[in-house]
Design a protein around this motif. Sequence first.
Motif, PDB file in Angstrom:
ATOM      1  N   LYS A   1      33.361  41.813  45.668  1.00 17.07           N
ATOM      2  CA  LYS A   1      33.916  40.697  44.911  1.00 17.07           C
ATOM      3  C   LYS A   1      32.850  39.615  44.763  1.00 17.07           C
TER       4      LYS A   1
ATOM      5  N   HIS B   1      32.056  32.652  46.364  1.00 15.41           N
ATOM      6  CA  HIS B   1      32.436  31.301  45.975  1.00 15.41           C
ATOM      7  C   HIS B   1      31.394  30.624  45.097  1.00 15.41           C
TER       8      HIS B   1
ATOM      9  N   LYS C   1      36.030  31.327  35.921  1.00 13.27           N
ATOM     10  CA  LYS C   1      37.437  30.992  36.123  1.00 13.27           C
ATOM     11  C   LYS C   1      38.246  32.257  36.397  1.00 13.27           C
ATOM     12  N   SER C   2      39.240  32.119  37.278  1.00 16.25           N
ATOM     13  CA  SER C   2      40.131  33.250  37.542  1.00 16.25           C
ATOM     14  C   SER C   2      41.014  33.474  36.320  1.00 16.25           C
ATOM     15  N   THR C   3      41.403  34.725  36.131  1.00 15.98           N
ATOM     16  CA  THR C   3      42.210  35.064  34.959  1.00 15.98           C
ATOM     17  C   THR C   3      43.421  35.884  35.378  1.00 15.98           C
ATOM     18  N   ASP C   4      44.352  36.019  34.451  1.00 13.35           N
ATOM     19  CA  ASP C   4      45.538  36.808  34.728  1.00 13.35           C
ATOM     20  C   ASP C   4      45.459  38.190  34.095  1.00 13.35           C
TER      21      ASP C   4
ATOM     22  N   ARG D   1      32.271  35.270  29.454  1.00 12.89           N
ATOM     23  CA  ARG D   1      33.347  34.581  30.165  1.00 12.89           C
ATOM     24  C   ARG D   1      33.030  33.105  30.406  1.00 12.89           C
TER      25      ARG D   1
ATOM     26  N   HIS E   1      35.997  43.743  34.457  1.00 10.00           N
ATOM     27  CA  HIS E   1      36.120  42.709  35.475  1.00 10.00           C
ATOM     28  C   HIS E   1      37.588  42.578  35.837  1.00 10.00           C
ATOM     29  N   GLU E   2      37.890  42.838  37.092  1.00 13.58           N
ATOM     30  CA  GLU E   2      39.283  42.825  37.543  1.00 13.58           C
ATOM     31  C   GLU E   2      39.759  41.393  37.794  1.00 13.58           C
ATOM     32  N   VAL E   3      41.070  41.251  37.912  1.00 15.20           N
ATOM     33  CA  VAL E   3      41.672  39.939  38.143  1.00 15.20           C
ATOM     34  C   VAL E   3      41.225  39.364  39.478  1.00 15.20           C
ATOM     35  N   ASP E   4      41.013  40.223  40.491  1.00 11.08           N
ATOM     36  CA  ASP E   4      40.629  39.741  41.821  1.00 11.08           C
ATOM     37  C   ASP E   4      39.141  39.388  41.935  1.00 11.08           C
ATOM     38  N   GLY E   5      38.386  39.495  40.823  1.00  9.41           N
ATOM     39  CA  GLY E   5      36.977  39.123  40.851  1.00  9.41           C
ATOM     40  C   GLY E   5      36.019  40.278  41.037  1.00  9.41           C
TER      41      GLY E   5
END
Length: 366
Positions: free
Chosen positions: A3, A6, A11-14, A339, A36-40
Amino acid sequence: MPKRTHESPLKSTDRPYLALGLEGSANKLGAGIIRHEVDGSSTVLSNVRHTYITPPGEGFLPRDTAVHHRQWALKVIEDAVTISSVSMHDLDCICYTKGPGMGAPLQSVALVARTLSLLFNKPLVGVNHCVGHIEMGREITGAQNPVVLYVSGGNTQIIAYSRQCYRIFGETLDIAVGNCLDRFARVINLSNDPSPGFNIEQAAKKGKRLVPLPYSTKGMDVSLSGILTATEALTYDKRYRPNDSPRNGDDEDCFTSADLCFSLQETVFAMLVEITERAMAHIGSKEVLLVGGVGSNVRLQEMMGTMAEERGGKVFATDERFCIDNGIMIAQAGLLSYRMGFQTPIKMSTCTQRYRTDEVHVAWRA
């Protein structure tokens, strides 16, 4: 894959993001799709490549390489899409190598990328080839803030990150390390299949004698044209045995082509280890990341590992799937850029043969 940490301002996405990457800066044509997965984390869905191989003793010309890329582009892209089990309509963006590289091959791939962008109404993202190597290496290995040794057929650079830019600490003053090895492989008529550098590596394993060669580091830079010339000159020496025949008691001073391959590798890699260690000491890093085609050389990884271990550090490297030029590295760097809001307008989707690593705004790193 690891992953992102920090340090990433992404930005995190849904929802997941998908990108197609197209690479063709030299003799390898690659297409890859990454998600790119939602969890990063990231998932490599496909990574297809086809190499233009010339006869032994010959290099590849830009014009002929461009013809190869145009002939194979449709097949390689179709295979990448099929293997990934996604549709072109599912993609968020299409990424292509903007440079650096050979002009005609770069233009061929850029043309394909523009066509796909218009056909499927997808944003286009131009990617720096060197940054693609770095970002794929970081993603695969999990290296956080390493000194990067980027070694390939066209590039040799020592790189470290600072303030949203990859800074070049040192580089070759003339030819790249991969070009040096490839050109000597042509001198001794080694095959180009799968690559001359790989066959140099295999021949070097049979070498028994270390032949003295010029060692040229200049501060943080290296010069490789002199050692290439000296090694080529030794093939005309009366002590040279080109057929790698075993020595007997009468020719202990003789050396073979395997000995020259071994000596060339050992000397050049020692130079690279030296300047990498200087960069590590300067920035206080304990990590080294090897990227580029030559980065998959096992002997280079061993030598760099010894140095890093003595400093209490660690070497991060990948195999030929991700070290050697590929489409997935372009997809990875392009999607990171996309992104962050970057896109390449169609009218600006040109190529730049001399696109420096330190010209890229690395907006996705804090």
